[in-house]
Structures are given as C-alpha cells and as structure tokens.
Design a protein around this motif. Structure first.
Motif, PDB file in Angstrom:
ATOM      1  N   LEU A 118       4.315   4.555  -9.990  1.00 27.41           N
ATOM      2  CA  LEU A 118       4.877   5.095 -10.957  1.00 27.41           C
ATOM      3  C   LEU A 118       5.301   6.551 -10.552  1.00 27.41           C
ATOM      4  N   ARG A 119       4.479   7.469  -9.857  1.00 27.03           N
ATOM      5  CA  ARG A 119       4.311   8.600  -9.728  1.00 27.03           C
ATOM      6  C   ARG A 119       5.627   8.932  -8.755  1.00 27.03           C
ATOM      7  N   ILE A 124      -6.189  -0.094   0.383  1.00 25.69           N
ATOM      8  CA  ILE A 124      -6.713   1.066  -0.212  1.00 25.69           C
ATOM      9  C   ILE A 124      -7.693   1.674   0.820  1.00 25.69           C
ATOM     10  N   PRO A 125      -7.556   2.567   1.606  1.00 23.84           N
ATOM     11  CA  PRO A 125      -8.506   3.087   2.476  1.00 23.84           C
ATOM     12  C   PRO A 125      -9.937   3.315   1.880  1.00 23.84           C
ATOM     13  N   MET A 126     -11.041   2.950   2.526  1.00 24.25           N
ATOM     14  CA  MET A 126     -12.314   2.937   1.907  1.00 24.25           C
ATOM     15  C   MET A 126     -13.270   3.300   3.121  1.00 24.25           C
ATOM     16  N   ARG A 127     -14.650   3.424   2.518  1.00 22.44           N
ATOM     17  CA  ARG A 127     -15.699   3.877   3.661  1.00 22.44           C
ATOM     18  C   ARG A 127     -15.881   2.700   4.445  1.00 22.44           C
ATOM     19  N   TYR A 152      -2.055   2.347   0.791  1.00 19.25           N
ATOM     20  CA  TYR A 152      -0.784   2.601  -0.550  1.00 19.25           C
ATOM     21  C   TYR A 152      -0.427   3.965  -0.364  1.00 19.25           C
ATOM     22  N   THR A 153      -1.119   4.933   0.019  1.00 18.84           N
ATOM     23  CA  THR A 153      -0.472   6.275  -0.335  1.00 18.84           C
ATOM     24  C   THR A 153       0.374   6.843   0.803  1.00 18.84           C
ATOM     25  N   MET A 175      -5.073   2.459  -9.592  1.00 16.75           N
ATOM     26  CA  MET A 175      -4.600   3.448  -8.633  1.00 16.75           C
ATOM     27  C   MET A 175      -3.464   3.201  -8.009  1.00 16.75           C
ATOM     28  N   VAL A 176      -3.087   1.916  -7.736  1.00 18.59           N
ATOM     29  CA  VAL A 176      -1.749   1.579  -6.973  1.00 18.59           C
ATOM     30  C   VAL A 176      -0.562   1.636  -8.222  1.00 18.59           C
TER      31      VAL A 176
END
Length: 155
Positions: free
Chosen positions: A147-148, A124-127, A90-91, A141-142
C-alpha cells in the motif's frame, strides 16, 4: 483504480484468518479465502479474532484452488506469493495496485502447483535458523509495504 487484495490459501487457524480479515477491513482490502480451510470458515468461527470488522470486509470465498484460478483468469491481477522458498525480499519488490498477496497454510504453505502459478515469490528476510513469522504478521508487513508503494494509504 484497482486495489491490492489478500488471498488466504486453505487457512488452518481461525484466529489468524480472523486477524487477517480484520487487517483487510481496516486497510480497505478485499480478502479471498481459498478452500478448503482447516476449520469451519463461517463468519461465526472467525468472529472472535475478526470481531465486528467482518461486517465491513469484502470476503470472496473460493471452493478450491481451481475456483480461485478461474476467478483470477476472468478478473486479472498479479499473484504474489509470500513463501519461505522465495528469492526476492518483499522490500525489494515493486508492487502494483492489482497485486493479489497470497499467503499459504500455516502448517504447510502451498503445494508446488500453487507455487509455480505465482507471478512472483517473495520472502521476508529473517535471522538465520528461524523458520517463519506468523501469517497474520506477515500479511500486515507485506500489505503495508504494498500500500505504501502504490499510494493505497492516500485514500
């Protein structure tokens, strides 16, 4: 100007749905609830987690996926699915102000037909070895990143 919105696909847990509706109220986002839900989707059942925020959030209720798809066909918007089967972080995604952020059922995500209908599938990247985050945490988070990127916090 359009605005990012959130859609919940057949939510299972009223506390999570209430939390996400509260998030939508605080950020000024429209929330779509695509039924059938795994609980009574009345305001009464959402009140505990959503508190008095439910009075100010715009909630659009859709009887089922076909109803939501028809609404979207008439109103537009890019459908962005958050899924553990996504390929793009998502980033790393470029959000637009007409995106509809779609979150699946806590117990099962979304069926393949809904997965295929999405214009984008994000993760969402995770371990390694961990399954998923809570859907309300994911939504926060998303939505924050969307919005940012789109200047949605400026208002």
């Amino acid at each position: 100007m359009n605005m990012i919105s959130i859609a919940l696909y057949q939510p299972d847990i009223p506390q999570n749905a209430g939390n996400i509706l509260r998030l939508a109220a605080c950020l000024g986002l429209t929330a779509h609830v695509v039924g059938p839900a795994g609980f009574d989707i009345s305001d009464r059942s959402l009140r505990r987690a959503g508190m008095d925020y439910l009075q100010i959030v715009e909630i659009v209720r859709h009887v089922d996926w076909n109803g939501f798809a028809a609404w979207r066909a008439a109103n537009g918007g890019r459908l962005v699915l958050l899924t553990t089967r996504g390929a793009t972080a998502y980033t790393d995604f470029a959000f637009t102000d007409d995106d509809i952020l779609l979150f699946g059922r806590e117990s099962a995500g979304v069926p393949d037909t809904v997965h295929q209908a999405a214009d984008a599938r994000l993760i969402i990247p995770m371990r390694p070895g961990l399954r998923s985050l809570n859907v309300a945490s994911t939504a926060a988070m998303v939505a924050g990143e969307a919005l940012r990127q789109t200047g949605g916090f400026a208002a």
